[in-house]
Design a protein around this motif. Structure first.
Motif, PDB file in Angstrom:
ATOM      1  N   LYS A  46       0.724  -1.115   0.105  1.00 42.83           N
ATOM      2  CA  LYS A  46       0.036   0.129   0.053  1.00 42.83           C
ATOM      3  C   LYS A  46       0.934   1.267  -0.018  1.00 42.83           C
ATOM      4  N   GLU A  48       0.083   5.260   0.383  1.00 45.00           N
ATOM      5  CA  GLU A  48      -1.227   6.074   0.486  1.00 45.00           C
ATOM      6  C   GLU A  48      -1.142   7.411   1.030  1.00 45.00           C
ATOM      7  N   PHE A  71       2.997   5.458   3.683  1.00 47.92           N
ATOM      8  CA  PHE A  71       2.335   6.693   3.734  1.00 47.92           C
ATOM      9  C   PHE A  71       2.740   8.093   3.544  1.00 47.92           C
TER      10      PHE A  71
END
Length: 265
Positions: A46, A48, A71
């Motif tokens: 991921k 993000e 992130f």
């Protein structure tokens, strides 16, 4: 399409070693470097954007660092977001960064602070986003340093003006330097190995009084000639150039980038 053999990265401990191996595995590396694709091949499931006042980026990984998530702050421009992703990927791949969780502030990502692992993560991001072999190939074709060349490489690699200018000057085979300033006060200079004369302006000092770099507006394509003593220290017994040539890019919020060069003796 990029590829990544993690086994070949396993014993590499320095940022430049990791990037050199990634480039070896991808001799036709696309530009801009497909950062997200490389991260996913490394085990990042991921990537993000998030909103946070305290952190610029974060990495959350499992205990063995085989899987993770990155992130990045949604507030900055795209080049800064890319650098943040590269920084967190550095934490993920550098073997002695054993923590499973990193929360990095703007200072960590801008300067690294006093933490070795943040400095190394920054080095990894810079090496990966604007790789030295790819820059050198382009500089050989561009020849004389100019702000226009730096700006073109900035757009091609999708990196910030500051990072691109630093990289270009550090890899240049010409006598050139770049001065980063804010409100006409020097933030810091960077110079090429061929810029052998000492600058007479230091961090925290004002730009030279007679320099056009002090002006509120500029044409980054325009060269200005200035007596060398305004920029260079004159040493007894040393042949100092008569003139220094400069270009300045005026940015937002009082920031400026000034490129200096001189004719070789």
């Amino acid at each position: 399409m990029v590829q990544l053999d993690l086994i070949e990265l396993a014993d590499l401990v320095r940022p430049e070693q990791l990037v050199a191996e990634i480039l070896r595995q991808n001799p036709q590396m696309p530009v801009p470097v497909p950062l997200e694709d490389l991260a996913r091949l490394a085990g990042i499931s991921k990537i993000e954007a998030f909103t946070s006042e305290g952190f610029e980026g974060a990495l959350i990984a499992n205990a063995t660092k085989s899987q993770g998530a990155i992130f990045y702050s949604n507030r900055g421009p795209r080049p800064r977001q890319r650098f943040t992703i590269g920084h967190e990927l550095g934490h993920f791949l550098l073997p002695w960064h054993r923590q499973a969780k990193f929360q990095c502030t703007a200072e960590d990502i801008t300067s690294g602070g006093n933490k070795d692992w943040e400095i190394q993560a920054n080095q990894f991001a810079a090496e990966l986003l604007i790789p030295a072999p790819l820059v050198k190939t382009r500089l050989q074709k561009l020849k004389d340093p100019e702000l226009a060349h730096i700006m073109a490489l900035r757009d091609e690699f999708e990196t910030s003006m500051e990072m691109t200018a630093r990289r270009v000057v550090e890899l240049s085979e010409y006598a050139c330097a770049v001065i980063f300033s804010k409100d006409n006060v020097v933030r810091y200079p960077v110079w090429s190995p061929y810029f052998t004369h000492r600058l007479c302006v230091k961090k925290g000092e004002r730009l030279p009084a007679k320099s056009p770099s002090r002006e509120a507006a500029s044409d980054p394509d325009e060269w200005h000639e200035l007596d060398a003593h305004w920029w260079l220290v004159e040493r007894r017994g040393e042949d100092t150039p008569e003139s220094v040539y400069e270009q300045t890019l005026v940015q937002e919020n009082g920031h400026k980038v000034t490129l200096l060069t001189y004719d070789p003796e």
